[in-house]
Motif scaffolding. Structure first.
Motif, PDB file in Angstrom:
ATOM      1  N   MET A 180       0.844  -1.194   0.000  1.00 13.94           N
ATOM      2  CA  MET A 180       0.000   0.000   0.000  1.00 13.94           C
ATOM      3  C   MET A 180       0.880   1.245   0.000  1.00 13.94           C
ATOM      4  SD  MET A 180      -3.414  -0.391   0.046  1.00 13.94           S
ATOM      5  CE  MET A 180      -4.132   0.954   0.999  1.00 13.94           C
ATOM      6  N   LEU A 181       0.562   2.172  -0.914  1.00 14.14           N
ATOM      7  CA  LEU A 181       1.258   3.442  -1.014  1.00 14.14           C
ATOM      8  C   LEU A 181       0.299   4.560  -0.618  1.00 14.14           C
ATOM      9  CD1 LEU A 181       2.912   2.928  -4.534  1.00 14.14           C
ATOM     10  CD2 LEU A 181       3.871   2.311  -2.298  1.00 14.14           C
ATOM     11  N   PHE A 182       0.768   5.475   0.214  1.00 17.11           N
ATOM     12  CA  PHE A 182      -0.057   6.603   0.656  1.00 17.11           C
ATOM     13  C   PHE A 182       0.686   7.894   0.347  1.00 17.11           C
ATOM     14  CE2 PHE A 182      -1.336   3.053   3.281  1.00 17.11           C
ATOM     15  CZ  PHE A 182      -2.710   3.195   3.430  1.00 17.11           C
ATOM     16  N   ASP A 183       0.080   8.732  -0.491  1.00 16.11           N
ATOM     17  CA  ASP A 183       0.704  10.000  -0.871  1.00 16.11           C
ATOM     18  C   ASP A 183       0.044  11.134  -0.098  1.00 16.11           C
ATOM     19  OD1 ASP A 183       2.108  12.007  -2.035  1.00 16.11           O
ATOM     20  OD2 ASP A 183       1.256  11.787  -4.033  1.00 16.11           O
ATOM     21  N   GLU A 184       0.620  11.486   1.043  1.00 16.49           N
ATOM     22  CA  GLU A 184       0.102  12.544   1.908  1.00 16.49           C
ATOM     23  C   GLU A 184      -1.417  12.420   2.087  1.00 16.49           C
ATOM     24  OE1 GLU A 184       1.570  16.406   0.954  1.00 16.49           O
ATOM     25  OE2 GLU A 184       3.613  15.721   0.636  1.00 16.49           O
ATOM     26  N   PRO A 185      -1.873  11.299   2.643  1.00 13.84           N
ATOM     27  CA  PRO A 185      -3.314  11.011   2.663  1.00 13.84           C
ATOM     28  C   PRO A 185      -4.135  11.929   3.548  1.00 13.84           C
ATOM     29  CG  PRO A 185      -2.120   9.428   4.002  1.00 13.84           C
ATOM     30  CD  PRO A 185      -1.082  10.236   3.274  1.00 13.84           C
TER      31      PRO A 185
END
Length: 265
Positions: A180-185
């Motif tokens: 799982m990748l989270f870009d400044e969620p």
């Protein structure tokens, strides 16, 4: 290009070596070396413009890198190994590979014309060709997990930012990703809504999900991450445990960044 990739089982779920990426004359990634082990939570911090989000998009093959090596689960990103050489994947093969990676963006990216439930089952049914009934059952279990099961029939316009982001996380999990990748969620959320999203992410971390998180939430990163990466100017300046980078950074640039950030917390 002659490949050095082998059939040996990978030690890392993500491995970058000398990764470079430019947009025209602007070099955004300047030789990134970074690894993520299975089950590891890695938080990437740094000022805006340091290359964090670009690196995340390269992992998911949303951006093509210019030089270096990048593998996910032992497979070269965007390519396949045939007869000892790397060949670029077809668009369909690249999309299938990308479907194994969940990505959560700053601005949710939900389909506005679909209900919460429809948003979550769309990719499993259309991309993975799963039975609709099975996809609905999984979606309801995921909505229960993120505390959104009672809003299954709501449309995105009827949800708060925190609710939209929890649905976006459930949608990514519906593809049963290994990473799982989270870009400044939480960057687009009102402060009072940040906690509900971070709680869902903490639950994922406790379950053993491999996660790479680009975030400005330093204290949250301290509590959730196995490893923290500080990036600046397209380079990895320092990496280590959160305690090492926050309390005893070895690089002056890291020290200055952490001191400035901690003054605002």
């Amino acid at each position: 290009m002659t490949a050095r990739f082998t059939d040996t089982p990978p030690s890392f779920l993500v491995e970058a070596k000398g990764l470079r990426k430019s947009f025209g004359a602007l070099e955004v990634l300047k030789g990134i070396d970074l690894t993520v082990a299975p089950g590891e939570v890695v938080c990437i911090v740094g000022a805006s413009g340091s290359g964090k989000s670009t690196f995340l998009r390269c992992i998911n093959d949303l951006e093509k890198f210019d030089a270096g090596e990048l593998t996910v689960d032992g497979e070269p990103v965007g390519c396949e190994l045939r007869n000892g050489r790397l060949h670029e994947l077809s668009p369909a093969a690249a999309a299938a590979r990308r479907a194994r990676i969940g990505m959560v963006f700053q601005h949710f990216n939900l389909f506005p014309h679909m209900t919460v439930l429809e948003n979550i089952i769309e990719a499993p049914v259309q991309v993975l060709r799963r039975r609709k009934a099975d996809s609905i059952a999984l979606a309801m279990a995921l909505l229960e997990r993120v505390g959104m099961h009672e809003r299954r029939d709501a449309y995105p316009s009827q949800l708060s930012g925190g609710q939209k982001q929890r649905v976006a996380i459930a949608r990514a999990l519906a593809m049963e990703p290994r990473l799982m990748l989270f870009d400044e969620p939480t960057s687009a959320l009102d402060p009072e809504l940040v906690g509900e999203v971070l709680a869902v992410m903490a639950d994922l971390a406790e379950s053993g999900m491999t996660m790479v998180i680009v975030t400005h939430q330093i204290l949250y990163a301290r509590d959730i991450a196995h490893k923290m990466i500080y990036m600046d100017g397209g380079r990895v300046i320092e990496q280590g445990t959160p305690a090492e980078l926050i309390q005893n950074p070895g690089n002056e640039r890291t020290k200055t960044f952490m001191a400035n950030v901690m003054r605002t917390h």
